[in-house]
Design an enzyme around this catalytic site. Sequence first.
Site, PDB file in Angstrom:
ATOM      1  CG  ASP A   1      -2.218   0.849   0.844  1.00  0.00           C
ATOM      2  OD1 ASP A   1      -2.156   1.644  -0.124  1.00  0.00           O
ATOM      3  OD2 ASP A   1      -3.238   0.744   1.539  1.00  0.00           O
TER       4      ASP A   1
HETATM    5  C1  BGC Z   1      -4.970   3.236  -0.070  1.00  0.00           C
HETATM    6  C2  BGC Z   1      -5.133   2.221  -1.170  1.00  0.00           C
HETATM    7  C3  BGC Z   1      -4.997   2.897  -2.509  1.00  0.00           C
HETATM    8  C4  BGC Z   1      -3.634   3.545  -2.563  1.00  0.00           C
HETATM    9  C5  BGC Z   1      -3.340   4.205  -3.876  1.00  0.00           C
HETATM   10  C6  BGC Z   1      -3.695   4.033  -0.233  1.00  0.00           C
HETATM   11  O1  BGC Z   1      -3.624   5.078   0.663  1.00  0.00           O
HETATM   12  O2  BGC Z   1      -4.979   2.575   1.174  1.00  0.00           O
HETATM   13  O3  BGC Z   1      -6.381   1.585  -1.046  1.00  0.00           O
HETATM   14  O4  BGC Z   1      -5.166   1.984  -3.533  1.00  0.00           O
HETATM   15  O5  BGC Z   1      -3.565   4.526  -1.545  1.00  0.00           O
HETATM   16  O6  BGC Z   1      -4.130   5.296  -4.081  1.00  0.00           O
END
Ligand code: BGC
Length: 748
Positions: A289
């Site tokens: 993530d």
């Molecule tokens: C979120 C993810 C997301 C990623 C990219 C993160 O902060 O938890 O779900 O896909 O950002 O935007």
Amino acid sequence: MLYEINGSSFPVYSLLYFNHIFSGSFAQKKTTDQKVDSVLKLMTLDEKIGQMNQYNGDWAATGPITKDGDKQTQIKNGMVGSMLNVTGVDHTRTLQQIAMQSRMKIPLLFGQDVIHGYRTIFPLPLAEAASWDLKAMEQSARIAAVEASAAGVHWTFAPMVDIARDPRWGRVMEGAGEDTYLGSLIAAARVKGFQGRGLGNTDAVMACAKHFAAYGAAVAGRDYNSVDMSLRQLLETYLPPFKAAADAGAATFMNSFNDLNGIPATGNAYLQREILKRKWNFKGFVVSDWGSVGEMINHGFVKDNYEAAMAAANAGSDMDMESRSYIQNLATLVKEGKVKISVVDDAVKRILKKKFEMGLFAEPYKFCNEAREKEQWNNPAHIVAARDIARKSIVLLKNEKQLLPLSKQTKTIALIGPFVKAKADNLGFWSYDWPDDTARIVSVWDGIKTKIGTSTKLLYAKGCDIKDTSRSGFAEAVEAAMQSDVVIITAGEARDMTGEAKSKSIIRLPGVQEDLIKAVAATGKPVVVLISAGRPLVFNWIANNVPAIVYTWWLGTQAGNAIADVLFGDYNPSAKLPISFPRTEGQIPIYYNHYNTGRPAHNDSDLNYVSAYIDLPNSPQYAFGYGLSYTSFLYSDIELSKKSFKSGEKLTVKCTVANAGNYEGEETVQLYIRDLFGSVVRPVKELKGFQKLFLKKGESKTVEFIITADDLRFYNDKLQYIYEPGDFKVFVGGSSDNVKEADFRLIK
Ligand code: BGC
């Protein structure tokens, strides 16, 4: 030495590379794995690590931004394998052209959070889950993929398949609610929708099951918080939707921000290597993530980015989103023998394989087609589908004296509240604002205005703002109510109040909205309250005092039309809650499939040394599976094909449902079971099946469910997935708290 193909110059070693990867006239046919191996052989260590590195584009950000060096030069130097938040044919082509100037000419993957639509915004995933309509959810994901892929996107960071039992957690909006069985079916439907006819088709995007794992169980509903749970609970409740996504062919997984039982998910080898890659034989790749590799320092799990890279890579995180730990440290770690080259090779192979499957090696600009982008930008069929799933997602919570549906001939209707004319709020979190949105999004006002005849007068008063505490608009609202035959009040949360990093300790209507409703209700006029939110809210006064309540979540581009369809009876509401609605925050976490305890309360007023609150009932305000229709459905008693059955045999459960009301309508018939005595205690109910029935007025249909021993499996204390002979109950009904029941036995 250089040679040329299509006007581009390539060094000679590329000839070998092209011979390896392409089939056709100048190369023999190879499997994708062989092609991947051929490319891998030609790569330097730095180029391999580049494939494991993902950066945010400079157009948008969905996490804390790191401002650093020139990304375009890094792409040209083969130091980047993927970009996120770069969309549009123009932008993606520009960066892909730069990637094509790198030594290995490995195409970039463009990832984006296409969570509930791209150009056409669909209801929030939680709202769509309320439809219990798997085909409709698959279709909404399909359309999102068609639109996103036409804009150069290869990969969506969806579906989010985290089970969530805590509405304080802002990301509850992004999943399918609290139930594992329903969540697993929805996970598979969404993966199928995104990936369509399969990777390699220009309208398919790679799906990404996230967040692996147990992110939805963050302590106290606070985003990014820790998770501590038994492995049994993890396997039984939180992992099955991920397994379903993997089985449906999800190309990628994303790990999660939380630590799980003391080990951050990003550095968790048990999750990524043991369960996902070994046990489930997952062949795709895992992306971290946003920054989660580096965040293991804050967790206190590693000391610096060097250790973070080591922990994450060894644990099976294949791609580093935005933390830069890999690009800065992996080469040293490999040279020092702290990360084996085989670990890097495995990660790179997984990533390259997806690039091959997407067809990007053969056609790096495959998704860069302006004509297609333009065509999908205004595809009218997508609008029709958005309206359809939006109305299927609307939950009718209360309808005293059949106040709804309203007649289209009503003389005067007052429309009151901060959302009546709202546009962007209808889109909800994880949606994009496009320049022409104001004209495209259908507000409640627009939807109702189009629906009613010319003889109906519409009055409007905003009454108050979403969060403001000013009551200066109340008098005007009360006045409008007084002049009307019926009042529709819109209330709820602003679009940015539920979503990532939007946890709340108090989940009530913000500002003075509830007071506005009280003031308007005091006029004695019949009041319909529409609630827009991304999570279950607490609204006791309204639940107890207002005759009609419609939960509209955030429904997307077609919100107003869908709401008008329901309010005026052109669509008979059929949605059922995929998550329990608490009476107060103090009941959280609250979910229907809890254990019985040693001292269960016999009813909501039982306080005789039982497991209960002395200041409120145990039951939720609205239970999982609950949702009304304009008609009423009557359930017969359950008929079982036998009283007991053996493993290998089948038990048939039958029930007849009659439409006893005045409207045709759809009912979601739900089947639950309870294992009465087990070697570990079992939930009081577990959803094991559901069927949708469409019934005309006066019509009856018999539903039939088949139960086998496999439906009775659970994880025992040795983490074996088994069933145990013994006594069970089966329940059938239209809500988890309104069911018929029967007993059966599984015998040896
Ligand atoms: C979120 C993810 C997301 C990623 C990219 C993160 O902060 O938890 O779900 O896909 O950002 O935007």
